[in-house]
Design an enzyme around this catalytic site. Structure first.
Site, PDB file in Angstrom:
ATOM      1  N   CYS A 123      49.057  35.305  37.104  1.00  0.00           N
ATOM      2  CA  CYS A 123      48.540  36.674  37.038  1.00  0.00           C
ATOM      3  C   CYS A 123      48.863  37.326  35.686  1.00  0.00           C
ATOM      4  O   CYS A 123      48.234  37.010  34.699  1.00  0.00           O
ATOM      5  CB  CYS A 123      49.057  37.493  38.215  1.00  0.00           C
ATOM      6  SG  CYS A 123      48.039  38.929  38.597  1.00  0.00           S
ATOM      7  N   HIS A 128      46.911  34.141  42.873  1.00  0.00           N
ATOM      8  CA  HIS A 128      48.238  33.997  43.468  1.00  0.00           C
ATOM      9  C   HIS A 128      48.328  32.773  44.379  1.00  0.00           C
ATOM     10  O   HIS A 128      48.071  32.867  45.582  1.00  0.00           O
ATOM     11  CB  HIS A 128      48.597  35.259  44.249  1.00  0.00           C
ATOM     12  CG  HIS A 128      48.863  36.438  43.373  1.00  0.00           C
ATOM     13  ND1 HIS A 128      50.113  36.712  42.852  1.00  0.00           N
ATOM     14  CD2 HIS A 128      48.041  37.394  42.889  1.00  0.00           C
ATOM     15  CE1 HIS A 128      50.042  37.791  42.091  1.00  0.00           C
ATOM     16  NE2 HIS A 128      48.802  38.235  42.109  1.00  0.00           N
ATOM     17  N   GLU A 186      50.949  31.527  45.477  1.00  0.00           N
ATOM     18  CA  GLU A 186      52.105  31.690  46.367  1.00  0.00           C
ATOM     19  C   GLU A 186      51.794  32.595  47.550  1.00  0.00           C
ATOM     20  O   GLU A 186      52.677  32.849  48.375  1.00  0.00           O
ATOM     21  CB  GLU A 186      53.288  32.260  45.580  1.00  0.00           C
ATOM     22  CG  GLU A 186      53.278  33.766  45.385  1.00  0.00           C
ATOM     23  CD  GLU A 186      52.209  34.280  44.432  1.00  0.00           C
ATOM     24  OE1 GLU A 186      51.960  35.489  44.403  1.00  0.00           O
ATOM     25  OE2 GLU A 186      51.611  33.459  43.713  1.00  0.00           O
TER      26      GLU A 186
END
Length: 380
Positions: A264, A354, A356
């Site tokens: 990001c 993202h 994660e």
């Protein structure tokens, strides 16, 4: 400024956009006044992770899903120690949360942390307005003695803009801390915290990585003091054009050829380190249903996003940079925004989204394995 008040659902609230559009509803969470950048998130779940994501610092989040708060709030899912959004906008808040892990209602949590919100407005109309006009400054005003519309609009227009905002140091850790590897420690990673989410070092720890999380102000000397096998740059809020210090640290890492991974804000930092520009998107990408193609494999992933800025790099050619050849590795299939970069002559890559994402989807979890592969290759 916020003031906590019980029974907020009976208190009037007004949302005022900087272009003069006004929505009237009921207070949700704390009662008071708040300002920020109005953005919308298309996620139908994961609201707790959204609220506690430091990347949302100084943003007022509009939820496009109409019914929010169904599963309440638990103590396991936060991505950080507090709610970071400046304000919260929902259409239909759940009256009674229902989930075996729930400890309290979302309304109570917002109130306890002083987060001003509004409910009972047409969030679909507000989202369409932001899509057409772009993300903009906004204010939420609630209470029984509201200012007149003109006064509220003046206050909104006096609030700071997101463009030019340098915010990462405001949300990052002040002291280095360590997330130990789960099981046998295979690698050590220095993670520069620009607004890191708790799940990120956890995903690395699952792969046998001991993660040293460093403040946003960390120097290259601080990074290499932990003797890292790899270096990570996290997500975070604000305008990447202001992030001169992280860019200089990343260039030092690239110079030494240490395996590098960015997510990001970290992707935008890599873009700047390589000599590319960045720009503000009209209304950004936020939510958990964004299609991205990994151009290195051709695979299409459904991914989680939260970014209002993007890297300006050519999609159709390999670029020469001070650190060798670079190319766009991932692209958003909705609008062709750059969603990933990789160097061809050094072990470095990044993605704008993202992998994660705790609430899902998990299509991109392989990127942590790709980072491990770079460190294995360097060690070999």
């Amino acid at each position: 400024m916020t003031t906590s008040t019980r029974g907020a659902t009976r208190v009037p609230a007004v949302l005022v956009l900087e272009d003069g559009r006004i929505f009237r509803g009921r207070a949700y969470g704390a009662v008071g006044v708040t300002f920020g950048e109005a953005v919308f998130s298309t996620g139908m779940t994961g609201y707790q992770e959204t609220l506690t994501d430091p990347s949302y610092h100084r943003q007022v989040v509009v939820m496009t899903a109409p019914h929010i708060g169904n599963t309440g709030v638990n103590d396991e899912d936060p991505e950080s120690k507090k709610i970071w959004v400046s304000g919260y906008v929902v259409r239909d808040p759940a009256r009674v949360p229902s989930n075996w892990r729930s400890r309290r209602s979302l309304d109570d949590e917002l109130r306890a942390q002083g987060v001003v919100g509004i409910s009972g407005i047409d969030t679909r109309a507000l989202t369409r307005h932001l899509r057409e006009r772009g993300a903009m400054r906004v204010g939420i005003f609630s209470g029984n003695a509201l200012p007149d519309d003109g006064t509220m609009l003046t206050e909104v227009r006096q609030a700071p803009e997101m463009k030019g905002a340098n915010l990462s140091a405001e949300v990052a850790t002040k002291e280095t801390y360590v997330v130990p590897a789960i099981g046998t420690r295979k690698f050590t990673v220095a993670a520069v915290d620009l607004g890191i989410k708790g799940m990120t070092p956890h995903r690395m720890a699952e792969r046998g990585i001991e993660v040293h999380v460093l403040p946003a102000t960390a120097t290259a000397e601080d990074v290499y003091a932990v003797n890292p096998d790899g270096v990570f740059f996290s997500n975070g809020p604000g305008d990447p054009a202001t992030a001169d210090h992280p860019v200089s640290v990343m260039r030092a890492v690239l110079e030494r050829g240490t395996p590098l991974f960015g997510i990001c804000f970290g992707n935008q930092i890599l873009g700047r380190a390589l000599g590319f520009g960045t720009y503000k998107l009209k209304y950004g990408h936020r939510g958990i249903n964004q299609p991205v193609q990994d151009r290195t494999t051709g695979k299409v992933e459904v991914t989680a996003h939260n970014h209002g800025f993007a890297v300006d790099a050519p999609l159709d050619q390999v670029s020469e940079t001070p650190f060798g050849r670079a190319e766009v590795s991932h692209v958003c299939l909705n609008d062709n925004v750059v969603e990933g970069l990789q160097l061809l002559d050094r072990p470095a890559f990044s993605v704008q989204y993202h992998p994660e994402a705790a609430a899902g989807p998990h299509d991109a979890a392989y990127l942590f394995d790709r980072f491990v592969s770079l460190m294995e290759g360097q060690r070999a």
